[in-house]
Motif scaffolding. Structure first.
Motif, PDB file in Angstrom:
ATOM      1  N   PRO A  61      31.288  53.266  44.157  1.00 22.07           N
ATOM      2  CA  PRO A  61      32.419  53.410  43.227  1.00 22.07           C
ATOM      3  C   PRO A  61      32.662  54.845  42.777  1.00 22.07           C
ATOM      4  O   PRO A  61      33.773  55.201  42.379  1.00 22.07           O
ATOM      5  N   ASP A  62      31.612  55.684  42.873  1.00 20.54           N
ATOM      6  CA  ASP A  62      31.734  57.080  42.432  1.00 20.54           C
ATOM      7  C   ASP A  62      31.882  58.061  43.581  1.00 20.54           C
ATOM      8  O   ASP A  62      32.360  59.184  43.382  1.00 20.54           O
ATOM      9  N   ILE A  63      31.469  57.667  44.772  1.00 25.80           N
ATOM     10  CA  ILE A  63      31.526  58.553  45.941  1.00 25.80           C
ATOM     11  C   ILE A  63      32.271  57.835  47.052  1.00 25.80           C
ATOM     12  O   ILE A  63      31.733  56.917  47.685  1.00 25.80           O
ATOM     13  N   HIS A  64      33.516  58.225  47.285  1.00 27.48           N
ATOM     14  CA  HIS A  64      34.291  57.591  48.352  1.00 27.48           C
ATOM     15  C   HIS A  64      35.449  58.482  48.793  1.00 27.48           C
ATOM     16  O   HIS A  64      35.853  59.410  48.071  1.00 27.48           O
ATOM     17  N   ALA A  65      35.984  58.201  49.961  1.00 26.34           N
ATOM     18  CA  ALA A  65      36.990  59.059  50.587  1.00 26.34           C
ATOM     19  C   ALA A  65      38.292  59.118  49.797  1.00 26.34           C
ATOM     20  O   ALA A  65      38.920  60.183  49.700  1.00 26.34           O
ATOM     21  N   GLU A  66      38.714  57.990  49.247  1.00 27.36           N
ATOM     22  CA  GLU A  66      39.996  57.964  48.534  1.00 27.36           C
ATOM     23  C   GLU A  66      39.987  58.933  47.364  1.00 27.36           C
ATOM     24  O   GLU A  66      40.934  59.710  47.160  1.00 27.36           O
ATOM     25  N   GLU A  67      38.907  58.922  46.610  1.00 29.27           N
ATOM     26  CA  GLU A  67      38.789  59.841  45.467  1.00 29.27           C
ATOM     27  C   GLU A  67      38.690  61.280  45.949  1.00 29.27           C
ATOM     28  O   GLU A  67      39.307  62.195  45.396  1.00 29.27           O
ATOM     29  N   ALA A  68      37.899  61.507  47.029  1.00 24.32           N
ATOM     30  CA  ALA A  68      37.685  62.864  47.534  1.00 24.32           C
ATOM     31  C   ALA A  68      38.972  63.482  48.066  1.00 24.32           C
ATOM     32  O   ALA A  68      39.246  64.667  47.857  1.00 24.32           O
ATOM     33  N   MET A  69      39.791  62.668  48.739  1.00 22.26           N
ATOM     34  CA  MET A  69      41.025  63.201  49.309  1.00 22.26           C
ATOM     35  C   MET A  69      42.050  63.516  48.228  1.00 22.26           C
ATOM     36  O   MET A  69      42.924  64.365  48.426  1.00 22.26           O
TER      37      MET A  69
END
Length: 572
Positions: free
Chosen positions: A446-454
């Motif tokens: 929930p804290d580390i994922h591609a959607e948030e990073a992009m």
């Protein structure tokens, strides 16, 4: 000489865990097809695709039972062809994993081979009679530490295997077998494949006398007789003549453990026609504990410097090599060489800076661009790797160890730590699958994922994009000379890359503490007109000051895990 492979940035894609396209919990080709735009966005230009050929999956696809079929769990040949096409549309080459040292014992060749001593396929594999007392033909060991020979009651002989007993070694002494292999390779190249990662490639040739190795102190015993063997270069040159060399621009990356720099050059010198490059495996083993597969040793930055410098001086410009920090066979690099806690983002960016500015063709393992960490599962039931589960049961059930102590070792050392599913978003199962994943997702998704990073311009993902763009723009990072600065510093790794009048300086703090680094005069003078390229911290994070009593030096004060790259002007 300019070569596309020298300028490439490779992305290792582990099919089981990248993306599930049909909801069965297993990553597949359909899932990969749905994420090709993600790969394009990241900026890589070459994908190393893990094994997808038909297999009983005893060793996650490295036990091939049919070389010309796609495993059902991964999809269809039509989907494979579509993946090649879609990647090519985006300027991305595709390398397949090619496993030709051994097959599965369920391969039709082996099923024929074991059926009788006079079968035409008998000599496709290595068979030997028992010694007079019925024991194996020699004392060689497989990589599991057990005998490399398995007795087959059907014909009363032993067959040879350096990996699992269900992965019998092919007999490369057999010319007809070699011809079949070359034909199969051409089959894939005709499909449009751009090259291969060659699994366990330096084991093809064995000492034909198969002597005992009682005095061999290496582990496993006897490997000096089944690695870099007497016909190894002959086989590779023939493979190149009959297959690779007939297709311009093909790239081959060899997995060749335990090689000297001289041997690397023989394998990869372009005028020899063998391989394009080999994997530089030493960096991924910095923290290995000698003699203890489940232990971790403290590693020293000075050792990493020595490795990088050794490969540069020994191979760069003569042969070819690819660099990486972790892959599907090792736990993730971030918790080992950086910090997966307070300084997760800073250290992940620092490691990225190192990988993409040091000499060699860089390989990014899936999830590194997100700062993914090792999964610390609380139950052994969540692990899938056979050796991991065997270790736990031996330590806990037979030796009486505390279960938490065994799990702590597993958290640090298990292959499964790097094989958890890609974390795409914060929906159930990290968006990897709508079903039950083959191995649990890391709980921190929930804290580390591609959607948030992009969506975050300051993310690890976008930092990787900057570095990849920089590498494509600046030939010095692919071709430039390498010079190590202050090889004894135990916190800071500083080096220069220079090509003609272009000079880059990379400074990396590999520690979780502030570091003081003395800049030599040539770099200090060059900084007066230098172009600031990038840092993993806000610009100006490092503080440059005078070093009292040192007129030809300046001190740089670095924050924990800080990374800086400058471009210096060099007089013609």
């Amino acid at each position: 000489m300019k070569e596309a492979w020298k300028e490439a940035v490779v992305y290792q894609l582990y099919p089981l865990s990248f993306m599930d396209g049909n909801g069965d919990g297993i990553g597949d080709l359909k899932g990969i097809l749905s994420r090709v735009d993600y790969l394009k966005e990241l900026g890589i230009n070459m994908v190393w695709l893990g094994p997808v050929c038909q297999s009983p999956m005893i060793d996650h696809g490295y036990d091939v039972s049919h070389y010309r079929r796609i495993a059902d769990q991964f999809g269809t040949m039509e989907e494979m062809e579509a993946l090649i096409e879609e990647l090519h549309k985006r300027g991305i080459k595709l390398l397949m994993d090619l496993v030709i040292n051994h097959t599965s014992d369920e391969h039709p060749w082996f099923e024929q081979s074991r059926s009788s001593k006079d079968n035409p396929y008998r000599d496709y594999y290595i068979w030997r009679e028992p010694k007079e007392d019925g024991s194996p033909p020699n004392d060689w060991q497989s990589f599991s530490g057990e005998s490399a020979w398995r007795f087959d009651e059907q014909t009363g002989e032993y067959y040879f295997h350096i990996f699992d007993e269900k992965q019998p070694d092919l007999n490369w002494e057999n010319e007809k077998l070699r011809s079949e292999i070359y034909d199969m390779v051409r089959f894939w190249l005709d499909k449009g494949i751009d090259g291969f990662r060659l699994d366990a490639i330096n084991h093809l040739s064995k000492d034909p006398s198969f002597p005992d190795a009682a005095d061999d102190r290496e582990s496993p015993r006897g490997q000096k007789y089944f690695k870099n063997g007497p016909r190894m270069h002959e086989y590779l040159q023939e493979l190149n003549r009959e297959a690779f060399g007939r297709y311009p621009g093909i790239v081959t990356i060899g997995e060749a453990p335990s090689v000297t720099m001289e041997e690397v050059n023989r394998y990869t010198a372009q005028d020899r026609g063998e391989m394009t490059m080999v994997l530089m495996m030493e960096m991924s083993r910095l923290d290995a504990k000698p003699g203890d597969r489940w232990g971790r040793a403290e590693w020293k930055l000075t050792r990493l410097k020595q490795i990088v410098d050794k490969w540069y001086k020994g191979v760069f410009g003569k042969g070819g090599y690819a660099t990486y920090l972790s892959n599907h066979d090792y736990p993730r690099s971030l918790p080992r060489y950086g910090d997966d806690g307070v300084y997760r983002k800073e250290s992940a960016k620092m490691l990225a800076t190192f990988l993409l500015t040091a000499p060699g063709t860089p390989i990014i393992y899936q999830g590194e661009e997100l700062g993914m960490t090792n999964a610390k599962f609380e139950s052994i039931d969540d692990y899938r790797d056979k050796k991991t589960r065997s270790y736990y049961h031996r330590r806990v059930e037979r030796e009486g160890a505390d279960p938490m102590d065994a799990l702590t070792a597993i958290h640090q050392c298990s292959k499964d730590s790097s094989r958890t599913p890609m974390q795409w978003n914060d929906s159930p199962n990290a968006g990897f699958t709508t079903g039950q994943p083959w191995i649990p997702v890391n709980p921190n998704y929930p804290d580390i994922h591609a959607e948030e990073a992009m969506a975050d311009p300051d993310s690890i993902f976008h930092y990787y994009r900057k570095l990849i763009r920089l590498r494509k723009k600046e030939p010095v990072l692919a071709y430039g000379d390498f010079r190590l600065v202050d090889e004894e510093h135990e916190q800071v790794f500083c080096y220069t890359r220079q090509l003609e009048n272009t000079k880059f300086v990379t400074i990396l703090n590999f520690s979780d503490e502030k570091a003081e680094f003395n800049l030599p005069k040539d770099i200090r003078e060059g900084l007066k007109d230098a172009e600031y390229i990038l840092s993993n911290l806000p610009e100006g994070g490092a503080v440059l000051g005078e070093k009292p009593g040192k007129e030809d030096r300046a001190v740089l004060n670095l924050a924990p895990y800080e990374a800086i790259v400058w471009k210096l002007k060099v007089n013609a």
